[in-house]
Design an enzyme around this catalytic site. Structure first.
Site, PDB file in Angstrom:
ATOM      1  N   ARG A   1     -16.292  49.361  28.579  1.00 34.10           N
ATOM      2  CA  ARG A   1     -15.505  48.139  28.356  1.00 34.10           C
ATOM      3  C   ARG A   1     -14.176  48.189  29.103  1.00 34.10           C
ATOM      4  O   ARG A   1     -13.503  47.166  29.237  1.00 34.10           O
ATOM      5  CB  ARG A   1     -15.252  47.939  26.855  1.00 34.10           C
ATOM      6  CG  ARG A   1     -16.516  47.571  26.074  1.00 34.10           C
ATOM      7  CD  ARG A   1     -16.165  47.077  24.674  1.00 34.10           C
ATOM      8  NE  ARG A   1     -17.346  46.690  23.945  1.00 34.10           N
ATOM      9  CZ  ARG A   1     -17.925  47.410  22.985  1.00 34.10           C
ATOM     10  NH1 ARG A   1     -17.406  48.573  22.664  1.00 34.10           N
ATOM     11  NH2 ARG A   1     -18.999  46.978  22.357  1.00 34.10           N
ATOM     12  N   HIS A   2     -13.796  49.382  29.556  1.00 35.76           N
ATOM     13  CA  HIS A   2     -12.587  49.505  30.372  1.00 35.76           C
ATOM     14  C   HIS A   2     -12.955  49.086  31.787  1.00 35.76           C
ATOM     15  O   HIS A   2     -13.665  49.793  32.503  1.00 35.76           O
ATOM     16  CB  HIS A   2     -12.050  50.938  30.312  1.00 35.76           C
ATOM     17  CG  HIS A   2     -11.525  51.301  28.961  1.00 35.76           C
ATOM     18  ND1 HIS A   2     -10.190  51.186  28.627  1.00 35.76           N
ATOM     19  CD2 HIS A   2     -12.160  51.728  27.841  1.00 35.76           C
ATOM     20  CE1 HIS A   2     -10.025  51.539  27.366  1.00 35.76           C
ATOM     21  NE2 HIS A   2     -11.206  51.877  26.864  1.00 35.76           N
TER      22      HIS A   2
ATOM     23  N   SER B   1     -29.804  56.658  33.940  1.00 32.55           N
ATOM     24  CA  SER B   1     -30.639  55.516  33.585  1.00 32.55           C
ATOM     25  C   SER B   1     -31.797  55.917  32.677  1.00 32.55           C
ATOM     26  O   SER B   1     -32.537  56.855  32.973  1.00 32.55           O
ATOM     27  CB  SER B   1     -31.204  54.880  34.863  1.00 32.55           C
ATOM     28  OG  SER B   1     -32.161  53.888  34.551  1.00 32.55           O
TER      29      SER B   1
ATOM     30  N   ARG C   1      -3.085  54.582  36.476  1.00 31.05           N
ATOM     31  CA  ARG C   1      -2.592  53.530  35.581  1.00 31.05           C
ATOM     32  C   ARG C   1      -3.654  53.150  34.559  1.00 31.05           C
ATOM     33  O   ARG C   1      -3.354  52.969  33.369  1.00 31.05           O
ATOM     34  CB  ARG C   1      -2.178  52.308  36.400  1.00 31.05           C
ATOM     35  CG  ARG C   1      -1.250  51.346  35.662  1.00 31.05           C
ATOM     36  CD  ARG C   1      -0.935  50.157  36.554  1.00 31.05           C
ATOM     37  NE  ARG C   1       0.180  49.371  36.058  1.00 31.05           N
ATOM     38  CZ  ARG C   1       0.535  48.196  36.571  1.00 31.05           C
ATOM     39  NH1 ARG C   1      -0.153  47.690  37.597  1.00 31.05           N
ATOM     40  NH2 ARG C   1       1.552  47.528  36.079  1.00 31.05           N
TER      41      ARG C   1
ATOM     42  N   HIS D   1      -3.662  53.719  30.287  1.00 26.87           N
ATOM     43  CA  HIS D   1      -4.049  52.679  29.324  1.00 26.87           C
ATOM     44  C   HIS D   1      -5.226  53.145  28.481  1.00 26.87           C
ATOM     45  O   HIS D   1      -5.261  52.924  27.256  1.00 26.87           O
ATOM     46  CB  HIS D   1      -4.409  51.395  30.066  1.00 26.87           C
ATOM     47  CG  HIS D   1      -4.855  50.288  29.170  1.00 26.87           C
ATOM     48  ND1 HIS D   1      -6.163  49.888  29.063  1.00 26.87           N
ATOM     49  CD2 HIS D   1      -4.156  49.491  28.315  1.00 26.87           C
ATOM     50  CE1 HIS D   1      -6.260  48.909  28.181  1.00 26.87           C
ATOM     51  NE2 HIS D   1      -5.065  48.642  27.718  1.00 26.87           N
TER      52      HIS D   1
ATOM     53  N   ARG E   1      -7.639  55.132  23.399  1.00 24.80           N
ATOM     54  CA  ARG E   1      -8.721  56.007  22.947  1.00 24.80           C
ATOM     55  C   ARG E   1      -8.268  57.344  22.385  1.00 24.80           C
ATOM     56  O   ARG E   1      -9.066  58.045  21.761  1.00 24.80           O
ATOM     57  CB  ARG E   1      -9.715  56.233  24.091  1.00 24.80           C
ATOM     58  CG  ARG E   1     -10.328  54.938  24.640  1.00 24.80           C
ATOM     59  CD  ARG E   1     -11.028  54.124  23.565  1.00 24.80           C
ATOM     60  NE  ARG E   1     -11.697  52.947  24.144  1.00 24.80           N
ATOM     61  CZ  ARG E   1     -12.439  52.091  23.468  1.00 24.80           C
ATOM     62  NH1 ARG E   1     -12.604  52.270  22.154  1.00 24.80           N
ATOM     63  NH2 ARG E   1     -13.012  51.060  24.055  1.00 24.80           N
TER      64      ARG E   1
END
Length: 246
Positions: A89-90, A99, A176, A180, A185
């Site tokens: 999601r980042h 896979s 950077r 974040h 997290r």
């Protein structure tokens, strides 16, 4: 189908990372062209401690965009699909994940949550279910192969695999984005598995680039207060509302 442990390894980081950030920051405040000083930087003619001090001083002013020029690439194994779904999601990052479509999961490894592991009856039921899943996957794959769908058997049989299934992933983030990522997290409110992974990544970053990551971590550790609402705060730091209350 054994339980799998977390492993985080640094594959690569941008070469001459300190020199690169020094040059990038200097270009913002320097009338000349930093390419002219670049040979002196990479030949060690400019003291590294002075470079690190300059970079740290500018970062303290809140000017952080130049640190995007340096990135880290990690290889991670021993995390669940539940964890990897949180990580991806980042968005300011690149991912290459194992896979389930092309890799056969007949001997699927899995991640056992600590809260389940410490309760004998919960652990027994969890492990029994993992065996049931493994058996169902193998049966479905065999049925599909026998039905002439061998080249597509994995992609259909994988639908029975759980979020506990272990996965491997390569992650690249710039500095950077990493800061974040650690802000969110490494927080005590983060889910235990992604927090454990983030903590390992943070250790690697601090060891390899202390000028940037010395103070990185959960948001509260950088701010000195918890940015969450009081009902979400863990209590390690006061909330902003508590600090400003009269």
């Amino acid at each position: 189908m054994p339980e799998k442990d977390l492993r985080v390894e640094l594959l690569s980081m941008t070469p001459n990372s300190l020199e690169l950030l020094y040059a990038a920051f200097r270009q913002c405040y320097h009338a000349g062209f930093v390419a002219d000083m670049w040979p002196r930087l990479i030949n060690g003619e400019v003291d590294k401690e002075k470079q690190a001090e300059f970079v740290s001083k500018i970062l303290e002013s809140g000017h952080t965009s130049p640190i995007e020029h340096v990135s880290f690439t990690f290889a991670v194994e021993g995390i669940s699909r539940a964890c990897s779904h949180q990580v991806v999601r980042h968005r300011l990052a690149s991912y290459s994940q194992q896979s389930q479509r092309y890799v056969t999961e007949s001997d699927m490894d899995y991640i056992l949550p600590p809260a389940i592991a410490k309760i004998p009856e919960a652990r027994e039921r969890f492990e029994r279910f993992m065996e049931e899943v493994g058996s169902a996957y193998k049966d479905l794959r065999e049925i599909l192969v026998n039905a002439g769908r061998e080249d597509k058997a994995n992609e259909d049989a994988r639908f029975v695999l759980p979020q506990a299934a272990e996965t491997k992933i390569v992650i690249t983030m710039n500095c950077r984005s990493l800061i974040h990522f650690f802000n969110l997290r490494c927080c005590q409110r983060a889910q235990w598995e992604v927090r454990k992974m983030a903590d390992e990544m943070l250790k690697i970053c601090k060891d390899n680039f202390p000028a940037i990551f010395r103070y990185a971590g959960a948001s509260c550790e950088q701010l000195g207060y918890c940015p969450e609402a009081e009902r979400f705060a863990c209590g390690r730091y006061p909330t902003l509302k508590q600090l400003t209350a009269k």
